[in-house]
Motif scaffolding. Structure first.
Motif, PDB file in Angstrom:
ATOM      1  N   THR B   8      70.682  39.341  28.957  1.00  0.00           N
ATOM      2  CA  THR B   8      71.374  39.969  30.095  1.00  0.00           C
ATOM      3  C   THR B   8      70.620  39.844  31.422  1.00  0.00           C
ATOM      4  OG1 THR B   8      70.733  41.991  28.922  1.00  0.00           O
ATOM      5  CG2 THR B   8      73.100  41.615  29.272  1.00  0.00           C
ATOM      6  N   PRO B   9      69.279  39.986  31.435  1.00  0.00           N
ATOM      7  CA  PRO B   9      68.599  39.822  32.735  1.00  0.00           C
ATOM      8  C   PRO B   9      68.769  38.410  33.293  1.00  0.00           C
ATOM      9  CG  PRO B   9      67.116  40.788  31.112  1.00  0.00           C
ATOM     10  CD  PRO B   9      68.343  40.369  30.369  1.00  0.00           C
ATOM     11  N   VAL B  10      68.832  37.426  32.391  1.00  0.00           N
ATOM     12  CA  VAL B  10      68.985  36.041  32.851  1.00  0.00           C
ATOM     13  C   VAL B  10      70.375  35.859  33.459  1.00  0.00           C
ATOM     14  CG1 VAL B  10      68.812  33.616  32.203  1.00  0.00           C
ATOM     15  CG2 VAL B  10      67.488  35.339  30.957  1.00  0.00           C
ATOM     16  N   ASP B 173      63.165  25.004  43.222  1.00  0.00           N
ATOM     17  CA  ASP B 173      64.041  24.260  42.319  1.00  0.00           C
ATOM     18  C   ASP B 173      64.362  25.116  41.105  1.00  0.00           C
ATOM     19  OD1 ASP B 173      61.695  24.186  40.824  1.00  0.00           O
ATOM     20  OD2 ASP B 173      62.205  22.214  39.985  1.00  0.00           O
ATOM     21  N   LEU B 174      64.998  24.536  40.135  1.00  0.00           N
ATOM     22  CA  LEU B 174      65.425  25.284  38.956  1.00  0.00           C
ATOM     23  C   LEU B 174      64.240  25.937  38.243  1.00  0.00           C
ATOM     24  CD1 LEU B 174      67.732  26.103  37.174  1.00  0.00           C
ATOM     25  CD2 LEU B 174      67.706  23.843  36.117  1.00  0.00           C
ATOM     26  N   LEU B 175      63.178  25.167  38.068  1.00  0.00           N
ATOM     27  CA  LEU B 175      62.026  25.709  37.349  1.00  0.00           C
ATOM     28  C   LEU B 175      61.341  26.821  38.140  1.00  0.00           C
ATOM     29  CD1 LEU B 175      60.698  24.969  34.617  1.00  0.00           C
ATOM     30  CD2 LEU B 175      58.852  23.985  35.983  1.00  0.00           C
ATOM     31  N   PHE B 176      61.274  26.632  39.443  1.00  0.00           N
ATOM     32  CA  PHE B 176      60.668  27.650  40.315  1.00  0.00           C
ATOM     33  C   PHE B 176      61.426  28.972  40.195  1.00  0.00           C
ATOM     34  CE2 PHE B 176      60.187  29.907  44.318  1.00  0.00           C
ATOM     35  CZ  PHE B 176      58.839  29.807  44.587  1.00  0.00           C
ATOM     36  N   GLU B 177      62.722  28.882  40.276  1.00  0.00           N
ATOM     37  CA  GLU B 177      63.558  30.087  40.154  1.00  0.00           C
ATOM     38  C   GLU B 177      63.386  30.724  38.783  1.00  0.00           C
ATOM     39  OE1 GLU B 177      64.659  31.229  42.701  1.00  0.00           O
ATOM     40  OE2 GLU B 177      65.797  29.857  43.984  1.00  0.00           O
ATOM     41  N   LYS B 184      59.944  38.572  37.093  1.00  0.00           N
ATOM     42  CA  LYS B 184      60.625  39.774  37.542  1.00  0.00           C
ATOM     43  C   LYS B 184      61.172  40.577  36.355  1.00  0.00           C
ATOM     44  CE  LYS B 184      64.282  39.126  40.020  1.00  0.00           C
ATOM     45  NZ  LYS B 184      65.111  38.459  41.050  1.00  0.00           N
ATOM     46  N   THR B 185      61.663  39.857  35.359  1.00  0.00           N
ATOM     47  CA  THR B 185      62.388  40.532  34.278  1.00  0.00           C
ATOM     48  C   THR B 185      61.588  40.630  32.989  1.00  0.00           C
ATOM     49  OG1 THR B 185      63.291  38.465  33.466  1.00  0.00           O
ATOM     50  CG2 THR B 185      64.580  39.623  35.142  1.00  0.00           C
ATOM     51  N   PHE B 186      60.425  40.015  32.979  1.00  0.00           N
ATOM     52  CA  PHE B 186      59.609  39.943  31.761  1.00  0.00           C
ATOM     53  C   PHE B 186      60.374  39.333  30.601  1.00  0.00           C
ATOM     54  CE2 PHE B 186      58.161  43.638  34.247  1.00  0.00           C
ATOM     55  CZ  PHE B 186      56.930  43.145  34.636  1.00  0.00           C
ATOM     56  N   ARG B 187      61.216  38.372  30.908  1.00  0.00           N
ATOM     57  CA  ARG B 187      61.967  37.702  29.850  1.00  0.00           C
ATOM     58  C   ARG B 187      61.775  36.178  29.944  1.00  0.00           C
ATOM     59  NH1 ARG B 187      63.426  40.299  25.405  1.00  0.00           N
ATOM     60  NH2 ARG B 187      63.753  42.492  25.901  1.00  0.00           N
ATOM     61  N   PRO B 188      60.512  35.727  29.835  1.00  0.00           N
ATOM     62  CA  PRO B 188      60.280  34.285  29.996  1.00  0.00           C
ATOM     63  C   PRO B 188      60.972  33.442  28.918  1.00  0.00           C
ATOM     64  CG  PRO B 188      58.293  35.385  29.236  1.00  0.00           C
ATOM     65  CD  PRO B 188      59.272  36.473  29.595  1.00  0.00           C
ATOM     66  N   LEU B 189      60.942  33.886  27.685  1.00  0.00           N
ATOM     67  CA  LEU B 189      61.540  33.079  26.615  1.00  0.00           C
ATOM     68  C   LEU B 189      63.013  32.813  26.872  1.00  0.00           C
ATOM     69  CD1 LEU B 189      60.086  34.258  23.189  1.00  0.00           C
ATOM     70  CD2 LEU B 189      59.840  32.054  24.340  1.00  0.00           C
TER      71      LEU B 189
END
Lengths: 250, 226
Positions: B8-10, B173-177, B184-189
């Motif tokens: 959801t955060p993504v 770019d996409l990766l930067f974002e 911000k969301t602690f949801r890297p995976l």
């Protein structure tokens, strides 16, 4: 005056002397068949005459004008010469991404800058002359070897060459396709065109050529009328060469 | 404790990812276009009989093929202002770097394609009076380019993935974002999984289109059949 005059033409590839001082005069309307074993320099001689290969030494004079000087050929000069001295190759070298008529139009469009309509009319005329009017829109991949070679001849003719060079035009063809190409060449001969022909078709050379040249070791070993060279060769090597050609029949 | 996947955060940050994707495509597209033009120029220079054209082209091609793209990017972005006083925005630095870099690779593709055309094609072209430039333009290149399409596609995919390096000079770019969102969301995976998916979809669709194009050209041109 000779249409083409060659003096002292020498060509070497690496350490091999392929041509060692060729002298040759071609009169307008002459049809010269060049014979010789493989490696004798036949194709190289032909390729030097329209500068597909650059002669190392010697001069080529076309219609009284020396091409060169040797070693300093300008591209613009050579492109002019090649339009006047047309060439037909053993492997046809058609452009596979263009139709038959596209192949014939290409020189007229790109080199002569003719309009599309003008080039097309001319190209269709040349295709009709070699009996391929109905194959105009066909790509080379869908043509037989004999048809490809006839398109290649039409492509050369479209440029109105003063002289035609045939480099073993039937050697890559299946035996049953040789005749159709030879017939076209013969009809050009009947028109009185000047031509030099490297060939292994001795019978054809006998009937069509006005002069036979036998090359050996990069020199003109023997030359004369077809009767002289093919029926009564003076040189031992010419005799040996003719004897080795089994299909030798007049 | 099992990891609880939560996308959801993504999804909530989808607009950011979309902006990143647009920027990635911008860099890839512009670099690709410039790279193709440069690549053709490099290839023609490298095949030229004139040493003053051949040698510099060879030098640029070899340098850009053998050094890491990240180093090239840093050089253009950080070193160029110091040495030459040329300051580039991250976007421009990326375009310059990736255009030359992909140009270097494309040059080799062009060269291989041009050299794969039989000598007889040159003979045929010259025999009707064409000069070198006319033969190249009308006879050699049209055939060579068709043979190059698979290699071009391969390099373009590589390029799109290489552009992720622009994140290191703070271009969004996409990766930067994705980095931003994951921090911000602690949801890297979840974030990077989605990003990988986006790359997959874009590249897969493009390669399908290219294959279609290749098939179409093969039908109209019959060029590889002899």
């Amino acid at each position: 005056m000779s249409l083409l005059q060659v003096r002292g033409l020498t060509k070497r590839f690496g350490k091999t002397d392929v041509l060692r001082g060729i002298d040759l005069d071609v009169q307008p309307g002459e049809r010269i068949a060049i014979l010789g074993a493989s490696g004798s320099g036949k194709s190289t001689l032909l390729r030097c005459l329209n500068f597909m290969e650059m002669p190392d030494v010697g001069t080529v004079t076309l219609d009284g004008k020396v091409i060169g000087p040797s070693g300093k050929y300008r591209e613009s000069e050579l492109t002019q010469v090649r339009q006047r001295v047309g060439m037909v190759f053993q492997q046809f070298n058609l452009f596979p991404h263009m139709t038959a008529v596209g192949n014939v139009m290409e020189g007229l469009r790109t080199v002569r800058r003719q309009s599309k309509a003008e080039a097309r009319t001319r190209a269709e005329k040349e295709l009709a002359r070699v009996g391929l009017a109905d194959k105009a829109e066909t790509y080379p991949a869908h043509l037989s070897g004999g048809q490809k070679q006839r398109v290649a001849i039409a492509r050369a003719l479209a440029m109105d060459p003063e002289m035609l060079l045939f480099d073993e035009p039937t050697s890559a063809l299946d035996p049953e396709l040789v005749g159709e190409v030879l017939n076209v060449i013969r009809s050009l001969a009947d028109e009185g065109r000047t031509m030099l022909l490297v060939t292994h078709e001795l019978g054809f050379a006998y009937h069509v050529a006005t002069r036979i040249i036998f090359l050996a070791d990069g020199t003109i070993h023997e030359q004369g009328t077809p009767d002289e060279v093919l029926k009564n060769p003076r040189q031992e090597r010419t005799r040996a060469f003719l004897a080795s050609h089994k299909q030798f029949s007049f | 404790m099992a990891y609880q996947w939560d996308f959801t955060p993504v999804v909530a940050n989808a607009p950011l990812l979309a902006q990143g994707l647009v920027n990635t495509l911008k860099i890839t597209g512009v670099s690709l276009g410039c790279g193709l033009v440069l690549g053709l120029a490099f290839a023609l220079m490298r095949l030229s009989p004139r040493p003053w054209l051949r040698l510099p082209a060879g030098f640029v091609i070899e340098v850009f093929r053998t050094t890491p793209p990240l180093v090239q990017l840093f050089w253009v972005f950080f070193a160029l202002p110091l040495i030459a006083g040329i300051e580039l925005t991250p976007f421009m630095a990326a375009i310059v770097t990736f255009s030359i870099q992909s140009g270097a690779f494309f040059a080799e593709v062009f060269r291989a394609g041009i050299q794969s055309i039989e000598r007889g094609q040159w003979d045929g072209a010259r025999a009707i009076g064409m000069n070198h430039a006319q033969a190249m333009q009308r006879i050699i290149l049209p055939q060579a380019i068709k043979r190059m399409i698979p290699a071009f596609l391969e390099r373009s995919i590589e390029l799109m993935k290489t552009t992720t390096l622009v994140a290191t000079i703070a271009y969004a770019d996409l990766l930067f974002e994705a980095n931003e969102i994951s921090q911000k969301t602690f949801r890297p995976l979840e974030t990077f999984t989605v990003v990988a998916l986006i790359y997959f979809v874009v590249i897969f669709v493009v390669s399908l289109l290219a294959r279609q194009l290749e098939r179409r050209l093969a039908v109209s041109g019959e060029n590889t059949v002899h």
